[in-house]
Design a protein around this motif. Sequence first.
Motif, mmCIF file in Angstrom:
data_model
loop_
_atom_site.group_PDB
_atom_site.id
_atom_site.type_symbol
_atom_site.label_atom_id
_atom_site.label_comp_id
_atom_site.label_asym_id
_atom_site.label_seq_id
_atom_site.Cartn_x
_atom_site.Cartn_y
_atom_site.Cartn_z
ATOM 1 N N SER A 1 -116.920 -16.169 -40.560
ATOM 2 C CA SER A 1 -117.582 -16.843 -39.444
ATOM 3 C C SER A 1 -118.982 -16.344 -39.183
ATOM 4 O O SER A 1 -119.581 -16.680 -38.160
ATOM 5 C CB SER A 1 -116.714 -16.716 -38.185
ATOM 6 N N THR B 1 -122.789 -15.765 -35.725
ATOM 7 C CA THR B 1 -121.327 -15.710 -35.789
ATOM 8 C C THR B 1 -120.795 -16.762 -34.825
ATOM 9 O O THR B 1 -121.083 -16.690 -33.626
ATOM 10 C CB THR B 1 -120.824 -14.317 -35.365
ATOM 11 N N THR B 2 -120.059 -17.734 -35.351
ATOM 12 C CA THR B 2 -119.513 -18.755 -34.450
ATOM 13 C C THR B 2 -118.047 -18.475 -34.155
ATOM 14 O O THR B 2 -117.370 -17.775 -34.904
ATOM 15 C CB THR B 2 -119.638 -20.178 -35.037
ATOM 16 N N TRP B 3 -117.567 -19.011 -33.051
ATOM 17 C CA TRP B 3 -116.166 -18.833 -32.659
ATOM 18 C C TRP B 3 -115.730 -20.074 -31.880
ATOM 19 O O TRP B 3 -116.550 -20.830 -31.405
ATOM 20 C CB TRP B 3 -115.983 -17.564 -31.825
ATOM 21 N N GLY B 4 -114.431 -20.257 -31.781
ATOM 22 C CA GLY B 4 -113.924 -21.290 -30.910
ATOM 23 C C GLY B 4 -113.249 -22.455 -31.606
ATOM 24 O O GLY B 4 -113.614 -22.831 -32.715
ATOM 25 N N GLU B 5 -112.264 -22.981 -30.912
ATOM 26 C CA GLU B 5 -111.542 -24.149 -31.391
ATOM 27 C C GLU B 5 -111.785 -25.299 -30.431
ATOM 28 O O GLU B 5 -112.212 -25.093 -29.297
ATOM 29 C CB GLU B 5 -110.047 -23.867 -31.452
ATOM 30 N N VAL C 1 -122.834 -16.189 -31.461
ATOM 31 C CA VAL C 1 -123.655 -15.021 -31.170
ATOM 32 C C VAL C 1 -124.751 -14.975 -32.235
ATOM 33 O O VAL C 1 -124.457 -14.976 -33.430
ATOM 34 C CB VAL C 1 -122.843 -13.714 -31.212
ATOM 35 N N MET D 1 -122.532 -20.210 -25.148
ATOM 36 C CA MET D 1 -121.171 -20.735 -25.020
ATOM 37 C C MET D 1 -121.201 -22.131 -24.426
ATOM 38 O O MET D 1 -122.000 -22.437 -23.548
ATOM 39 C CB MET D 1 -120.371 -19.814 -24.098
ATOM 40 N N ARG E 1 -110.146 -24.793 -35.999
ATOM 41 C CA ARG E 1 -111.456 -24.329 -36.438
ATOM 42 C C ARG E 1 -112.150 -25.350 -37.340
ATOM 43 O O ARG E 1 -113.333 -25.221 -37.622
ATOM 44 C CB ARG E 1 -111.225 -23.075 -37.243
ATOM 45 N N GLU F 1 -116.679 -27.197 -33.893
ATOM 46 C CA GLU F 1 -117.153 -25.921 -34.436
ATOM 47 C C GLU F 1 -118.651 -25.952 -34.697
ATOM 48 O O GLU F 1 -119.319 -24.925 -34.665
ATOM 49 C CB GLU F 1 -116.377 -25.589 -35.731
#
Lengths: 366, 366, 366, 366
Positions: free
Chosen positions: D4, D13-17, D26, D84, D125, D130
């Motif tokens: 990621s 750096t990506t995150w989340g569904e 970030v 976010m 994801r 995304e």
Amino acid sequence: MAGSTIGTLFKITTWGESHGAGVGVVIDGCPSGLPLDEDMIQQFLNRRRPGQTPFSTPRKEDDQVRILSGVFEGKTTGTPISLMVENTSARPRDYSQIASCYRPGHADYCFDRKYGFRDYRGGGRSSGRETIGRVAAGAVAVMILERMGISFTTFTKAIGPILLTEEEIDLSLIGKTSTGLPNASINAQAESFLKECMMEKDSAGGVVECRVAGLPVGLGEPVFDKLDACLAKAILSIGAVKAFELGEGTNAPRLKGSENNDPFRMVNGNIQKLTNHAGGTLGGMSDGSELILRAHIKPTSSIFSPQQTVTKDGEEVTIQIKGRHDPVIVPRAVVVVEAMTALTLLDLLMINMTARLDSIVDFYGR
Amino acid sequence: MAGSTIGTLFKITTWGESHGAGVGVVIDGCPSGLPLDEDMIQQFLNRRRPGQTPFSTPRKEDDQVRILSGVFEGKTTGTPISLMVENTSARPRDYSQIASCYRPGHADYCFDRKYGFRDYRGGGRSSGRETIGRVAAGAVAVMILERMGISFTTFTKAIGPILLTEEEIDLSLIGKTSTGLPNASINAQAESFLKECMMEKDSAGGVVECRVAGLPVGLGEPVFDKLDACLAKAILSIGAVKAFELGEGTNAPRLKGSENNDPFRMVNGNIQKLTNHAGGTLGGMSDGSELILRAHIKPTSSIFSPQQTVTKDGEEVTIQIKGRHDPVIVPRAVVVVEAMTALTLLDLLMINMTARLDSIVDFYGR
Amino acid sequence: MAGSTIGTLFKITTWGESHGAGVGVVIDGCPSGLPLDEDMIQQFLNRRRPGQTPFSTPRKEDDQVRILSGVFEGKTTGTPISLMVENTSARPRDYSQIASCYRPGHADYCFDRKYGFRDYRGGGRSSGRETIGRVAAGAVAVMILERMGISFTTFTKAIGPILLTEEEIDLSLIGKTSTGLPNASINAQAESFLKECMMEKDSAGGVVECRVAGLPVGLGEPVFDKLDACLAKAILSIGAVKAFELGEGTNAPRLKGSENNDPFRMVNGNIQKLTNHAGGTLGGMSDGSELILRAHIKPTSSIFSPQQTVTKDGEEVTIQIKGRHDPVIVPRAVVVVEAMTALTLLDLLMINMTARLDSIVDFYGR
Amino acid sequence: MAGSTIGTLFKITTWGESHGAGVGVVIDGCPSGLPLDEDMIQQFLNRRRPGQTPFSTPRKEDDQVRILSGVFEGKTTGTPISLMVENTSARPRDYSQIASCYRPGHADYCFDRKYGFRDYRGGGRSSGRETIGRVAAGAVAVMILERMGISFTTFTKAIGPILLTEEEIDLSLIGKTSTGLPNASINAQAESFLKECMMEKDSAGGVVECRVAGLPVGLGEPVFDKLDACLAKAILSIGAVKAFELGEGTNAPRLKGSENNDPFRMVNGNIQKLTNHAGGTLGGMSDGSELILRAHIKPTSSIFSPQQTVTKDGEEVTIQIKGRHDPVIVPRAVVVVEAMTALTLLDLLMINMTARLDSIVDFYGR
């Protein structure tokens, strides 16, 4: 084992065992335009060469470095610099004892468990010869840093229980004594101690200190790539190092804040710290004062007196190590500590160039 | 500043300042199938929470962690786990003094020089709150390691000049005293010392020791990613740490080889070292004995007594820091040291799975 | 230029120019226990050797590989494998024209602008000889993948306008024709076309297809290290490649969802896709069907007919390139595409071993 | 899944569904001093927002971005920027069908096999959401590149079989038509085609082209981190992309060297290429001409007509997908392609600053 590469922009990869065809290093990310030839690197390598004092192995290692790529018409081109030193001194030997036994203090047992077997000739990748690649690459880094006015003072700070105080340092003796301790009488004491160790078929450790002057402020990347952290990794990656300190180091916890804080003052029109308990970093970044670090090195694991151990098959035995081993590796480790420090600093200097937007815009505006 | 990420396979990225919206961490590479909820992480975070003893800041930090991604029906899914703690306690303050002055022992000066300016509210990225992300991620790592039978004993080894000897450790008091020293009477001495420091408007440092039992043999990647080197980096990346030791550490150079080498013997049918001067590593790899490391922490830089410094504009001034600051951060740093150790070990455990061809073939043959 | 390393766990670093001492590669992270000798690697290297057909340079390149480290008693030890091929064929030449002129389609101009000057002998780092390191490392990767039942079918799919359809592929001719096209009559057409190109002092391009059978499901790491993404990088890192496709590739946009989706069905008790428009990946992970990728290669930039260009000093000139150059590099690129694919797959296979908590716990529970 | 994070110096750096608390990114390594607020990023995000045309999901996604860290007094500080977007539109649904079935063309099967289970709500994801993190980070990269005179022209090049020729591009319509095709009549044709697809409960794919003007010469690091290779990885990391081309791309193999080579000439006193078949790179480095790349996107996998598939337990079934899905994602993917291109270019711009020794010495000599 993908652990043979270090660095982000100035990146080195070492290879080679003590008893294979040779040892070497590939430097990737060296900027173009640096005058470089084999003699320049050789001078650095000679600082770690054994056989120069009674306290290093009588093994003759010529360690003639060869530049295989990356240099054209006497200058680096920006492409990978491949450096190699052939192994010439290896002589046929009986390794049957080492092959089946786990020498105390050595990596033998761990290699066997991790990889299923190991190259037992001369320690394989844990051999001191592995540091040749580090030192050769470090030579290049030091040459680049010199062009920015950054200079190194690296020396033995202690041999066994023989410690050198700040006042006893004689700068004119840096690199000129048999143990690396820059003080004639302390060096003589250390020599006596080492002779005693050799008589007892025992070995000694010591401390190497590295000081770096001329660093710009701000090297090191918060939070995980702090200058402190990157240096600690580089130094602890040297075999036999068991502790790392910056500035006051292990003494810092014994000071109070009012004693340990370094006050800022104006000196010749510049902001400077009046003292340097910190050893040159604040918040993980270089603070413009001298960088001071120490590597604590354990006594050589190969000793000639009998030791208890076990064989691969779980048989308890007593071994007596033969061969050619340094009773102390500290004098030869001085240049290794300097090399690892230089490699770390150069990489962080390159990374730091992109910290500010205006620097980037200026660069491409040219 | 691309230094906010650490780890190769189990990788964490922290973000956040003490006075912004919050602080957090993204864990990338967490294996799927770990039961995880906010309470589990919160228990870890509570170990670093201030306000629990007279020696930590009276600042109330609720530090309620929130899982934003990566967990489904109570288990990790293998996708990035985003954890966040909102900053609730920040109160409007007058930062004009800090904004223009460089506090001794702080990162202020370096931030200004590196980036051109800084977020001067509460230390920005050098704030102790930055460690929240490390501890939250460390909680996840510790939970995974526990499932492999790997356990931690982490405690205060020294506060200022008050040292704890091996014999004085009372395991039943781990995590239960005001200073983290696991010995009632030594803890009382440390309390007295700290009260004295506070009376003097001064601060103290100390030492944290972390011991890890149950590690398999062979963790760590020769030569630059040695277990020793990766741990050193992780520990020195914690603000205020000035030295790192493994096993005998700085004492190793004072021993002879015959004293420092750990003999191998058969114990209950297994190969074991009879002593552990090495602190659990040989040749940069875990050796199956307990891992023992120490972090040496400087006295808190924020002290309430007057200090000499300069302003951004080069004016010499005397500052007197106000606000809420821990006279000693060591007790709260215990869990941070444990977290960084756990993160490092887990990453190396994952990397080590590919050391042997037969392991890989077996894995995919299933 | 820190771009000479690729891979995370199985990591390779190449070095060397066409006219220096040699070219080579360091493989770091190769698992221990693989039987390996120079002959095994040589067989792979021979597939890219010139001088085998009328369509490759008459330059004799012996390309005898030498293993310098990492192998003991016929097996890989887990330590870095250093492989080197000496440059023997370089003959003194007059490079004055190339030194001052920018050859169209070559990297000359960019190297000069990026680094300030360049090694103009034979293209330096952009020489086709740079691929020797890739192919030598790829040979090791292919040998490891074979042990897991993973096999490659790589061939020329097109030479200039001569295309091979799915039906025309004759598997028995893979690797056996002068152009790499596995069909006798299509190969003859391509030969005619290439002869025509040579007569016209011109050059041709083509397409290489690589198919991989036997991959487990789940290779590739969402979201940036998708299997697709890692392969694309590996393939586009080969000089002269201008496009990359997976499965339907550039044809996919012309299909409707109902045509392009591959339905799942049960085949012999296993879940399988009935078609494979996707080319073996779903969501960036291998899906258990055959991996199918294509590399589109531009015509060789070195042509013997006159071309317009400028000198370093901005003078407009006409150049006529001399020397020994392949009129088409596609046949020799087949093994390079296979090597880069294998290196990528092996690295992702190793990374994938840590996707699940239970796999990790099982591994260390053994 | 440690995939990621992308980038070396400018790292995201990506995150989340799609159905968790939110999605985010970030950015680590953003230089200090860039004016930044939420509105600036929001403008970019709005370009990928659904619900703007009949051809995107009627799902309302407000996608209000929040800056959680890294900005102080309206400027980036050099510390990590955490962005976010909360998930507000998720509504309780019946996922039982998707939970047990493997949708053709989706990642479902691979996720289940790789991780043992998956978050089946909305694709997890692999959801289009995304890309929010990518676009938010890309907005920052584009703003920085703009300050260096680097500009983007990104548009739909094809929808299904409807192709746009070079001559038909109307620059005044970039970003202003329902399908992203910058030509009124071609756009109308594409609208008809898409309506037909929707009527047939089917879906369409297409091609996105991105052109970048104003790049300096020399971006990209030989040999593995070529500009071409890094872009290919970035573009193929976008879900649904099946092919990548630079310049002539898949047409290059059909040209002869004399047709494909771009001659250099002097234009207004500067060295320039007269043509641009290469698409802006030579030898893996930017060549000073326009960068031209294309991403080929498959038809949306979620179609409303019945499809054959199997359940987790191996039962063959027919599924009919419900919910809100774009019949074509190409128009919304335009900004994603631009974002990934910008992120790649900025990272390479930063890395390139250290290519020459004199640049480094000059920088620190200031």
